[in-house]
Design an enzyme around this catalytic site. Structure first.
Site, PDB file in Angstrom:
ATOM      1  CE  LYS A  13      -2.085  -1.217   3.846  1.00  0.00           C
ATOM      2  NZ  LYS A  13      -1.413  -2.509   4.123  1.00  0.00           N
ATOM      3  NE  ARG A 127       6.932  -2.439   6.544  1.00  0.00           N
ATOM      4  CZ  ARG A 127       5.598  -2.434   6.533  1.00  0.00           C
ATOM      5  NH1 ARG A 127       4.943  -1.905   5.510  1.00  0.00           N
ATOM      6  NH2 ARG A 127       4.922  -2.951   7.532  1.00  0.00           N
ATOM      7  NE  ARG A 166       1.458  -5.124  11.224  1.00  0.00           N
ATOM      8  CZ  ARG A 166       2.705  -4.998  10.791  1.00  0.00           C
ATOM      9  NH1 ARG A 166       3.691  -5.529  11.483  1.00  0.00           N
ATOM     10  NH2 ARG A 166       2.952  -4.329   9.702  1.00  0.00           N
TER      11      ARG A 166
END
Ligand code: ADP
Ligand code: ADP
Length: 210
Positions: A13, A127, A166
């Site tokens: 995203k 990440r 999550r």
């Protein structure tokens, strides 16, 4: 254009939002970024949100909804915005609908970036972000250049354990908002597996921007 980006953690995203804002010149409203800034500044919101975030839970609707509603009232959102990571629950989707109706504006599209669960943990644990330019990298899929590599940082919730929590929240609380937007004819599904540039192309196509 008034857009929402939905997708599991690590779907891309933020990566795709960066490409969309270059093209659309509208603000990128990431509730994750807003909440991390509140934690960093040590505000009351940040103190309340920190525990949920670290554990991979969701920050409660009563804390998140007002920050988005206030942000949307600022002048730079008048011509459009990209919401990234909001709404994440049905009450958030309903509060957003109400705020947009009061402002007499409507959403143009809701893009769902679809990535299977088995690819998510690797994306999340690899990440990294450049704290200076805020560019998002990945240790394997998009490594930072040598001069940036020494300063990249990893988010404290980008552990395997928090990632699994999550993902559970995504399937339990967030995915159920998808039919809400589908019923309004706003949904654009984008396959999020492949090169980031290809996914940008698919997203632009889905939005009639290609
Ligand atoms: P990701 O990039 O992995 O999708 P975000 O940066 O969007 O994650 O969000 C990080 C964390 O911030 C979430 O795990 C959650 O704790 C909190 N958060 C962000 N947006 C929301 C929201 N709309 N509602 C509740 N919690 C949120
Ligand atoms: P989100 O905002 O949905 O949590 P990010 O844009 O931060 O996702 O991407 C999560 C991680 O996956 C980052 O390290 C990013 O560089 C990487 N990534 C993004 N898109 C892709 C892709 N298409 N293929 C492989 N890795 C990707």
């Amino acid at each position: 254009m008034r857009l929402i980006l939905v997708g599991p953690p690590g779907a891309g995203k933020g990566t795709q939002a960066a490409k969309l804002i270059e093209r659309l010149h509208v603000p990128h409203l990431s509730t994750g970024d807003m909440l991390r800034e509140a934690v960093k500044q040590g505000t009351e919101l940040g103190r309340k949100a920190e525990g949920f975030m670290k554990a991979g839970g969701l920050v409660t609707d009563d804390l998140v909804i007002p920050i988005v509603v206030e942000r949307l009232q600022q002048a730079d959102c008048a011509q459009g915005f990209i919401l990234d990571g909001f709404p994440r629950t049905r009450p958030q989707a309903e509060a957003l609908a109400q705020a947009l109706t009061s402002a007499n504006v409507a959403l143009d599209a809701v893009v769902v970036i679809e990535v299977p669960d088995e690819l998510i943990v690797e994306r999340i644990t690899g990440r990294r972000q450049d704290p200076v330019t805020h560019t998002i990298y990945h240790t394997k899929f998009n490594p930072p250049p040598a001069d940036v590599a020494a300063r990249v940082v990893q988010r404290s919730d980008d552990t395997e354990e928090a990632c699994r929590a999550r993902l559970k929240k995504y399937h339990g609380e967030t995915a159920p908002i998808i039919p809400f937007y589908d019923a309004q004819g706003l949904l654009r599904r984008v396959d999020g597996v492949g090169d980031p540039q290809d996914i940008t192309q698919r997203t632009f196509q889905a939005l009639g921007l290609a």
